[in-house]
Design an enzyme around this catalytic site. Structure first.
Site, mmCIF file in Angstrom:
data_model
loop_
_atom_site.group_PDB
_atom_site.id
_atom_site.type_symbol
_atom_site.label_atom_id
_atom_site.label_comp_id
_atom_site.label_asym_id
_atom_site.label_seq_id
_atom_site.Cartn_x
_atom_site.Cartn_y
_atom_site.Cartn_z
ATOM 1 N N CYS A 51 0.866 -1.188 0.000
ATOM 2 C CA CYS A 51 0.000 0.000 0.000
ATOM 3 C C CYS A 51 0.908 1.245 0.000
ATOM 4 O O CYS A 51 1.694 1.436 0.938
ATOM 5 C CB CYS A 51 -0.910 -0.011 1.218
ATOM 6 S SG CYS A 51 -1.720 -1.613 1.451
ATOM 7 N N ARG A 256 -16.019 9.538 10.884
ATOM 8 C CA ARG A 256 -14.842 9.806 11.744
ATOM 9 C C ARG A 256 -13.814 10.646 11.006
ATOM 10 O O ARG A 256 -13.288 10.234 9.965
ATOM 11 C CB ARG A 256 -14.236 8.459 12.198
ATOM 12 C CG ARG A 256 -13.149 8.594 13.249
ATOM 13 C CD ARG A 256 -12.846 7.267 13.926
ATOM 14 N NE ARG A 256 -14.040 6.713 14.540
ATOM 15 C CZ ARG A 256 -14.619 5.559 14.190
ATOM 16 N NH1 ARG A 256 -14.091 4.800 13.260
ATOM 17 N NH2 ARG A 256 -15.720 5.151 14.785
HETATM 18 FE FE1 SF4 Z 1 -0.057 -3.542 5.475
HETATM 19 FE FE2 SF4 Z 1 -2.422 -2.447 6.125
HETATM 20 FE FE3 SF4 Z 1 -0.217 -0.900 5.739
HETATM 21 FE FE4 SF4 Z 1 -1.356 -2.091 3.644
HETATM 22 S S1 SF4 Z 1 -2.298 -0.506 4.969
HETATM 23 S S2 SF4 Z 1 0.867 -2.035 4.103
HETATM 24 S S3 SF4 Z 1 -2.053 -4.024 4.552
HETATM 25 S S4 SF4 Z 1 -0.531 -2.398 7.343
#
Ligand code: SF4
Ligand code: SAM
Ligand code: DTB
Length: 335
Positions: A51, A256
């Site tokens: 992500c 939120r």
């Molecule tokens: Fe990992 Fe969640 Fe961060 Fe994505 S948002 S890198 S799944 S901790």
């Protein structure tokens, strides 16, 4: 709510939009109540996912060191302190792709949830992907809400994350709902998306059946070392519009005002509350990023004459509307 209806709201003069959002807010919620939620990262960093906004992904040199799952007694201590400070919701986050039944860490999480839930706050967890059996176990252990954000539109999602799909996110949300947990689902503004993406994200969220119990609206906290470290700030009036539209489209949800409050003036936050935000993360730290100091938040709440919301421990999952399709309309099978 369908895209065109959301777009029509977006195109209104700001004061007209705020008027409508206020009207919706007051039809469903006490006018000046705010929920205080405490976040705790129970397992920080070292995540396999990519992500591109997240400091906890192991792919980027963000300076966040990977840690092990915290000990139960430490977590319970923090939960008790949160309760003593006036929080009515305790949200535990883990930097995992997901959890699987039968693993040691999942058993540990169930044990933690069980003990935290005895403190009488709403218990929210965000652990990544879940299947039906994991969802059922979490519900049984005492989770009141499962947080799983879709983060942006289905179209923009592959530009932000490649290690799992938008459809994977929708599947987890469905499993959480089918297990009878309330769902907390929102997104992030400032990922290089355009207005259409923001409204499409709200279209998907508002079309969930049932609608989510809470909708976190995060503004990107640009994390050094991540691909989005240099992304530009979200315009405050854009944020206010998106909050107002979320309030109208998902009237019974707590909206939120989440990550990004350190970049907002008191006046900007006040506009967000006026637009329908009725919940905040409370405490000096989010998961790894900063959040305003507790004293500052309490002073603002006091200045505005707002009152902290009492916990709703029953937190019955909103009822499903059987006349509507179970899946959000926008999603294609391969995400
Ligand atoms: Fe990992 Fe969640 Fe961060 Fe994505 S948002 S890198 S799944 S901790
Ligand atoms: N790993 C789990 C998952 O991805 O669902 C749970 C933890 S993850 C950090 C929870 C949410 O935090 C993300 O979905 C995203 O919305 C938000 N988030 C993470 N990093 C952020 C950042 N830099 N700025 C704003 N929001 C962020
Ligand atoms: C959500 O929507 N925002 C919170 C909570 N759910 C888990 C997380 C915000 C994280 C901000 C970046 C960080 O602290 O690393």
């Amino acid at each position: 709510m369908q895209y065109q209806d959301l777009k029509d709201l977006y195109d209104l003069p700001l004061f007209t939009l705020l008027g409508k959002a206020r009207e919706t807010h007051e039809a469903h919620w006490p006018a000046a109540e705010i929920q205080l939620c405490t976040l705790l990262s129970i397992k920080t960093g070292g995540c396999s996912e990519d992500c591109s906004y997240c400091a906890q992904s192991s792919r980027y040199n963000s300076g966040v060191a990977p840690e092990r799952l915290m000990e139960k007694c430490q977590i319970v201590e923090r939960a008790q302190a949160a309760k003593d400070n006036g929080s009515t919701r305790f949200c535990m986050g883990a930097a995992w792709r997901g959890v699987r039944e039968g693993t040691k860490r999942f058993e540990q999480v169930l044990d933690i949830v069980q003990e935290v839930s005895e403190l009488g706050m709403e218990v929210c967890v965000t652990l990544g992907e879940l299947g039906p059996s994991e969802a059922a176990k979490l519900k049984e252990a005492g989770v009141t809400a499962y947080n799983h954000n879709i983060d942006t539109s289905p179209e923009h999602y592959p530009n932000i994350v490649t290690t799992h799909t938008f459809q994977d996110r929708l599947n987890t949300i469905r499993h959480a709902q089918d297990a009878g947990m309330s769902v907390c689902c929102g997104g992030i503004l400032g990922l290089g998306e355009d207005t259409e993406d923001r409204l499409k994200m709200l279209e998907v969220i508002s079309e969930f059946n049932p609608q989510p119990e809470s909708v976190p609206i995060n503004s990107l906290m640009p994390m050094p070392g991540t691909p989005l470290a240099e992304e530009k700030k979200v315009d405050v009036f854009e944020l206010v519009r998106i909050i107002a539209i979320a309030r109208i489209a998902i009237p019974k949800a707590k909206v939120r005002l989440s990550a990004g409050r350190t970049n907002l003036s008191e006046e900007a936050q006040t506009l967000c509350f006026l637009a329908g935000a009725n919940s905040i993360f409370y405490g000096d730290k989010l998961l790894t990023a900063k959040n305003p100091a507790v004293e500052k938040d309490l002073a603002l709440i006091d200045k505005l004459g707002m009152t902290p919301q009492a916990p709703n421990r029953t937190l019955e999952a909103p009822e499903k509307d059987d006349a509507k399709p179970a899946e959000p309309a926008l999603c294609s099978p391969d995400g």
